[in-house]
Scaffold this motif. Structure first.
Motif, short mmCIF file in Angstrom:
data_model
loop_
_atom_site.label_atom_id
_atom_site.label_comp_id
_atom_site.label_asym_id
_atom_site.label_seq_id
_atom_site.Cartn_x
_atom_site.Cartn_y
_atom_site.Cartn_z
N LEU A 42 6.82 2.86 -10.36
CA LEU A 42 8.08 2.68 -9.65
C LEU A 42 7.89 2.48 -8.16
O LEU A 42 8.59 1.67 -7.53
CB LEU A 42 9.00 3.87 -9.93
CG LEU A 42 10.46 3.73 -9.51
CD1 LEU A 42 11.06 2.45 -10.07
CD2 LEU A 42 11.27 4.93 -9.97
N GLY A 43 6.96 3.22 -7.54
CA GLY A 43 6.72 3.04 -6.11
C GLY A 43 6.23 1.65 -5.79
O GLY A 43 6.68 1.02 -4.82
N GLY A 49 0.82 -1.21 0.00
CA GLY A 49 0.00 0.00 0.00
C GLY A 49 0.85 1.25 0.00
O GLY A 49 0.47 2.27 -0.61
N GLY A 50 2.00 1.19 0.66
CA GLY A 50 2.91 2.33 0.63
C GLY A 50 3.42 2.63 -0.76
O GLY A 50 3.61 3.80 -1.13
N GLY A 51 3.62 1.59 -1.57
CA GLY A 51 4.02 1.81 -2.95
C GLY A 51 2.95 2.50 -3.76
O GLY A 51 3.23 3.37 -4.60
N VAL A 52 1.69 2.15 -3.49
CA VAL A 52 0.56 2.82 -4.16
C VAL A 52 0.54 4.30 -3.81
O VAL A 52 0.37 5.17 -4.67
CB VAL A 52 -0.77 2.15 -3.78
CG1 VAL A 52 -1.96 2.95 -4.34
CG2 VAL A 52 -0.82 0.72 -4.30
N ILE A 53 0.73 4.61 -2.52
CA ILE A 53 0.72 6.00 -2.08
C ILE A 53 1.85 6.78 -2.74
O ILE A 53 1.68 7.93 -3.18
CB ILE A 53 0.83 6.07 -0.55
CG1 ILE A 53 -0.43 5.48 0.08
CG2 ILE A 53 1.04 7.50 -0.07
CD1 ILE A 53 -0.36 5.36 1.59
N ALA A 54 3.04 6.18 -2.82
CA ALA A 54 4.18 6.85 -3.46
C ALA A 54 3.89 7.17 -4.92
O ALA A 54 4.25 8.25 -5.42
CB ALA A 54 5.44 5.99 -3.34
N ALA A 76 -3.58 -3.73 -7.37
CA ALA A 76 -3.71 -4.91 -8.23
C ALA A 76 -3.02 -4.68 -9.57
O ALA A 76 -2.35 -5.59 -10.11
CB ALA A 76 -5.19 -5.25 -8.44
N GLU A 77 -3.15 -3.48 -10.12
CA GLU A 77 -2.52 -3.18 -11.40
C GLU A 77 -1.00 -3.22 -11.28
O GLU A 77 -0.30 -3.67 -12.19
CB GLU A 77 -2.97 -1.81 -11.90
CG GLU A 77 -2.40 -1.41 -13.25
CD GLU A 77 -2.77 -2.36 -14.36
OE1 GLU A 77 -1.98 -2.48 -15.31
OE2 GLU A 77 -3.85 -3.00 -14.28
N GLY A 78 -0.47 -2.75 -10.14
CA GLY A 78 0.97 -2.82 -9.93
C GLY A 78 1.48 -4.25 -9.89
O GLY A 78 2.53 -4.57 -10.47
N LEU A 79 0.75 -5.14 -9.21
CA LEU A 79 1.15 -6.54 -9.16
C LEU A 79 1.06 -7.20 -10.53
O LEU A 79 1.91 -8.01 -10.90
CB LEU A 79 0.29 -7.29 -8.15
CG LEU A 79 0.45 -6.85 -6.68
CD1 LEU A 79 -0.54 -7.59 -5.80
CD2 LEU A 79 1.88 -7.11 -6.20
N PRO A 95 -0.53 3.85 -16.88
CA PRO A 95 -1.91 3.61 -16.50
C PRO A 95 -2.67 4.91 -16.36
O PRO A 95 -2.11 5.94 -16.02
CB PRO A 95 -1.77 2.90 -15.15
CG PRO A 95 -0.48 3.41 -14.60
CD PRO A 95 0.41 3.62 -15.79
N THR A 96 -3.95 4.86 -16.62
CA THR A 96 -4.78 6.02 -16.37
C THR A 96 -5.05 6.12 -14.88
O THR A 96 -5.15 5.11 -14.20
CB THR A 96 -6.12 5.89 -17.12
OG1 THR A 96 -6.74 4.66 -16.74
CG2 THR A 96 -5.90 5.90 -18.62
N PRO A 97 -5.14 7.33 -14.31
CA PRO A 97 -5.36 7.49 -12.89
C PRO A 97 -6.63 6.77 -12.45
O PRO A 97 -7.66 6.82 -13.12
CB PRO A 97 -5.49 9.01 -12.72
CG PRO A 97 -4.77 9.58 -13.90
CD PRO A 97 -5.00 8.62 -15.02
N SER A 98 -6.56 6.10 -11.33
CA SER A 98 -7.69 5.34 -10.81
C SER A 98 -8.16 5.97 -9.51
O SER A 98 -7.37 6.48 -8.73
CB SER A 98 -7.27 3.89 -10.56
OG SER A 98 -8.25 3.20 -9.81
#
Length: 449
Positions: free
Chosen positions: A385-386, A75-80, A252-255, A241-244
């Motif tokens: 990248l995050g 989740g921290g990667g998503v926030i970054a 999920a998209e990052g994985l 990716p388009t902003p979600s």
């Protein structure tokens, strides 16, 4: 402040070498101060917990921070990625400075119970979960692609410096004023990191490389040594990716991005094996080895220092040196050399040979760690990248320590030489994967100025 975009023009031209770039040096100072603050904080937390509770509870308090750090890392990667790494690291250092200084004040005025220390550990675990992916995503935004290996070398030097200086600063502060003074020292160091970060010029996003092509869009296009980032860096704007509106969708998209990016998947797997192969012997394995050989605390200190010196030497060479031809294939040979050193460390009965083996292992670990980190940053779409950094950090920092109890349980039954040889085989497997995976075998880093 417009520092998120102030460097766009500057970065369109060639950047100076990282070790002479004032912007990179500001980041390095902030990163070093943050590491020092972490080291002093953990020492102060352990000492304060020992004063208000028993030895068993000290371990519980220290472990509390690891739980949210592991659970929330992705989740921290998503926030970054959503907020930008600069904003995240500034907020994280501000929170850490404020919390630690508040604890220092509380300890100076009263004797709080273990609940306060447990709460602080939990807060730090949450903050680390967002700080670690963000700080890993910053280097491509403060310099050009060709300088990232130098930046990773500087980062390794900063880590080694913090390991040496942090306990000294913490011990000196505690000798003067107990845990309250140590917490205050940690807070001041975090505040220094915050000041440097506020003056850091960060690009809104890393510039795309002209040759970058999405691997997802062209999965059959292999990369070759002569085309540095053809399939290993999917970062064209059209594939971002388009902003979600949903962080869960972003996670999920990052994985999915890591899963379909063959080179990144191979690189993260090798990085995990490298961390497992080197950290096991140099943590719980080394403690057991020193006790078994009768080398004492001095022997343990010599081996750890030798490993650090080796890692520091390779980091210094990467930070100051020129172009490294075929750095990725060379890292495979370094890992093979490191695997031999790990095996020798666990089988020799002579302390000087053990120290020499640790130095060689440090050289291999320092070189491959910097090269792989730079390859990850040049091969990842900036929009991910995050999250990619969070995935790698979770597997290395979060999962690898789970092997330590297994090491302790196996050692009495199979013997320490067998344990170290097992870790050596893990390093050798990582070395074999570098040439075995076509995407890694053909990967390369941008040439350096």
């Amino acid at each position: 402040m417009t520092s998120e975009t102030a460097t766009g023009t500057r970065r369109a031209t060639a950047a100076p070498p990282a070790h002479r770039d004032p912007n990179v040096l500001r980041w390095l100072g902030a990163y070093t101060a943050s590491l020092l603050g972490d080291s002093v904080y953990f020492l102060a937390l352990a000492w304060a917990a020992a004063r208000v509770t028993g030895p068993a509870q000290v371990g519980v308090v220290l472990a509390l921070g690891a739980v949210p750090r592991a659970v929330l890392m992705l989740g921290g990667g998503v926030i970054a990625d959503r907020l930008g790494p600069r904003r995240v690291v500034i907020t994280a250092d501000a929170v850490r400075a404020g919390v630690v200084l508040a604890v220092a004040l509380a300890l100076g005025l009263a004797s709080p119970g273990v609940w306060l220390l447990a709460a602080v550990a939990l807060v730090f675990g949450v903050v680390d979960a967002v700080f670690m992916p963000a700080v890993g995503a910053l280097p491509p935004r403060i310099t050009t692609r060709d300088q990232l290996v130098r930046v990773q070398g500087l980062r390794t030097l900063a880590t080694r410096l913090a390991v040496i200086v942090g306990p000294f600063v913490g011990g000196a502060a505690m000798s003067l004023g107990g845990p309250a003074a140590a917490f205050a020292a940690a807070g001041l160091v975090f505040a220094l990191s915050l000041v440097l970060l506020l003056n850091l010029r960060v690009a809104a996003s890393p510039p795309a490389h002209p040759a970058d092509v999405s691997e997802a869009a062209a999965p059959s296009t292999p990369s070759t040594p002569s085309t540095p980032s053809t399939s290993s860096t999917p970062s064209t704007p059209s594939t971002s990716p388009t902003p979600s509106a949903s962080p869960w969708h972003d996670l999920a998209e990052g994985l999915r991005y890591v899963k379909r990016h063959r080179m990144l998947l191979a690189l993260i797997t090798v990085a995990w094996l490298v961390e497992l192969g080197f950290s096991g012997p140099l943590n719980i394995g080394l403690v057991l080895l020193v006790e078994d050989r009768g080398w004492g605390p001095g022997g343990m200190g010599l081996i750890i220092s030798s490993f650090g010196a080796g890692a520091g030497a390779s980091a210094l060479a990467l930070a100051l040196g020129g172009r490294i031809p075929r750095a990725v294939p060379l890292s495979g040979w370094c890992l093979l050399l490191g695997s031999l050193a790990v095996g020798a460390l666990g089988t020799t009965s002579a302390l000087p040979l053990a120290a020499a083996a640790a130095a060689v292992a440090g050289l291999a670990a320092g070189f491959t760690g910097a090269v792989f980190a730079a390859l990850l940053q040049t091969s990842t779409d900036p929009a991910y990248l995050g999250r990619v950094t969070a995935t790698t950090t979770l597997l290395t920092v979060g999962v690898v320590p789970l092997s330590y109890p297994l090491t302790g349980a196996l050692a009495p039954h199979v013997g320490l030489p067998a344990v170290f040889l097992g870790y050596a085989c893990v390093c050798a497997l990582a070395a074999a994967l570098v040439p075995a995976c076509a995407t890694l075998r053909g990967a390369s880093l941008p040439p350096r100025n």
